[in-house]
Scaffold this motif. Sequence first.
Motif, PDB file in Angstrom:
ATOM      1  N   LEU A 252       0.828  -1.212   0.000  1.00  0.00           N
ATOM      2  CA  LEU A 252       0.000   0.000   0.000  1.00  0.00           C
ATOM      3  C   LEU A 252       0.860   1.259   0.000  1.00  0.00           C
ATOM      4  O   LEU A 252       0.544   2.245  -0.686  1.00  0.00           O
ATOM      5  N   ILE A 253       1.950   1.240   0.752  1.00  0.00           N
ATOM      6  CA  ILE A 253       2.841   2.406   0.801  1.00  0.00           C
ATOM      7  C   ILE A 253       3.512   2.624  -0.549  1.00  0.00           C
ATOM      8  O   ILE A 253       3.711   3.767  -0.975  1.00  0.00           O
ATOM      9  N   VAL A 254       3.859   1.543  -1.239  1.00  0.00           N
ATOM     10  CA  VAL A 254       4.414   1.676  -2.589  1.00  0.00           C
ATOM     11  C   VAL A 254       3.391   2.332  -3.521  1.00  0.00           C
ATOM     12  O   VAL A 254       3.732   3.210  -4.328  1.00  0.00           O
ATOM     13  N   LEU A 255       2.119   1.912  -3.412  1.00  0.00           N
ATOM     14  CA  LEU A 255       1.064   2.557  -4.201  1.00  0.00           C
ATOM     15  C   LEU A 255       0.976   4.046  -3.893  1.00  0.00           C
ATOM     16  O   LEU A 255       0.800   4.873  -4.787  1.00  0.00           O
ATOM     17  N   GLN A 256       1.114   4.399  -2.614  1.00  0.00           N
ATOM     18  CA  GLN A 256       1.094   5.809  -2.224  1.00  0.00           C
ATOM     19  C   GLN A 256       2.263   6.556  -2.862  1.00  0.00           C
ATOM     20  O   GLN A 256       2.110   7.694  -3.310  1.00  0.00           O
ATOM     21  N   VAL A 293      10.679   4.442  -4.127  1.00  0.00           N
ATOM     22  CA  VAL A 293       9.255   4.769  -4.209  1.00  0.00           C
ATOM     23  C   VAL A 293       8.588   4.528  -2.860  1.00  0.00           C
ATOM     24  O   VAL A 293       7.720   5.298  -2.431  1.00  0.00           O
ATOM     25  N   ARG A 294       8.985   3.465  -2.157  1.00  0.00           N
ATOM     26  CA  ARG A 294       8.415   3.191  -0.833  1.00  0.00           C
ATOM     27  C   ARG A 294       8.769   4.307   0.150  1.00  0.00           C
ATOM     28  O   ARG A 294       7.921   4.725   0.945  1.00  0.00           O
ATOM     29  N   ILE A 295       9.996   4.798   0.080  1.00  0.00           N
ATOM     30  CA  ILE A 295      10.398   5.916   0.945  1.00  0.00           C
ATOM     31  C   ILE A 295       9.546   7.147   0.640  1.00  0.00           C
ATOM     32  O   ILE A 295       9.082   7.848   1.550  1.00  0.00           O
ATOM     33  N   ILE A 296       9.318   7.411  -0.660  1.00  0.00           N
ATOM     34  CA  ILE A 296       8.468   8.542  -1.055  1.00  0.00           C
ATOM     35  C   ILE A 296       7.062   8.366  -0.489  1.00  0.00           C
ATOM     36  O   ILE A 296       6.440   9.315   0.003  1.00  0.00           O
TER      37      ILE A 296
END
Length: 314
Positions: A252-256, A293-296
Amino acid sequence: MNDTKRLTEGALMTGLYLLLLLVIIFVPVMGPLLLMILPVPFVYYSYRYGGKAGGLMFVAATIFTLLFATVFTVFTLLAGIGGIFLGIALHHKRSSYEALAIGSVGFVIGLLGILLITQLFLGVNLMEELKNGMNQGYGTFERIFSGLLDGEEVETDLAEIGQLIDFIPDIVPSILAMSGVMMAFVSQWTTYKLINRIENQSMGFTDFKNFKLPTSILWYYFVAMILNYVTMDGNNLIYLAAVNVFILTGALIVLQGFSFVFFYAWKKKWSKAIPILVVVFSILLPQIIMYLVRIIGIIDIGFPMRERVEEKKE
């Protein structure tokens, strides 16, 4: 008059469902594609007339399937439960992503129902069968490559594949959840197209760039990450919960993160190809791009990044 119309549409949607099911049975090449849109009749009818009407359609479809295609009743279970959940959400005018979440829950319940039914009534554990099949394939693969190639790197790669196969039963909940989300998304998108065509509306998903998760997701993610490291050598419920919550919240965080990339590209008036390329390269180079992307995504959830971009724009 309204009851007659409701019954007529119910019979039509039930007939459409059974037709799709027959095509899946007799044209297996098209099975995987049609299986994704099999719930659409249930979604549309529940959207039109609510959950009670959708439930009656589900009962009728189940009876017909039991009589003429008993083995495929599990498809009706999956399509019916997931479709009704999603249709009720659309009936009550939920937002596109809220409806997606509700529909995903319905499809996960349907998938769990299939696992329970096959195990209780047929004595077949689908996940064990999958694992056994993969172990057999791995055994054949190992024998072939061990004879053709030598070296520590080959042995290390084979050992990693074996560990991955052993890890699969631990992430069954995550597999079910992601499968449910995928089925809900395809069914919802197809239903939107059907509604727009029949009722001349403009329903659809809100722009992906506006996708926003609640801050609580970060807490679940970090707690699961800590528990995952603490219990990584265990095999208890805490370990299983931590692994699956970590995988799901991470996805979900990657999608964000992707959502913010699309938002930023839109604000800067960049070409639409740029965020699409970011997604493609993230899939091709997951250990580098996906990590960034996950950090973003974490920063976008935890801090008002979008507001700052808006302020700079002004």
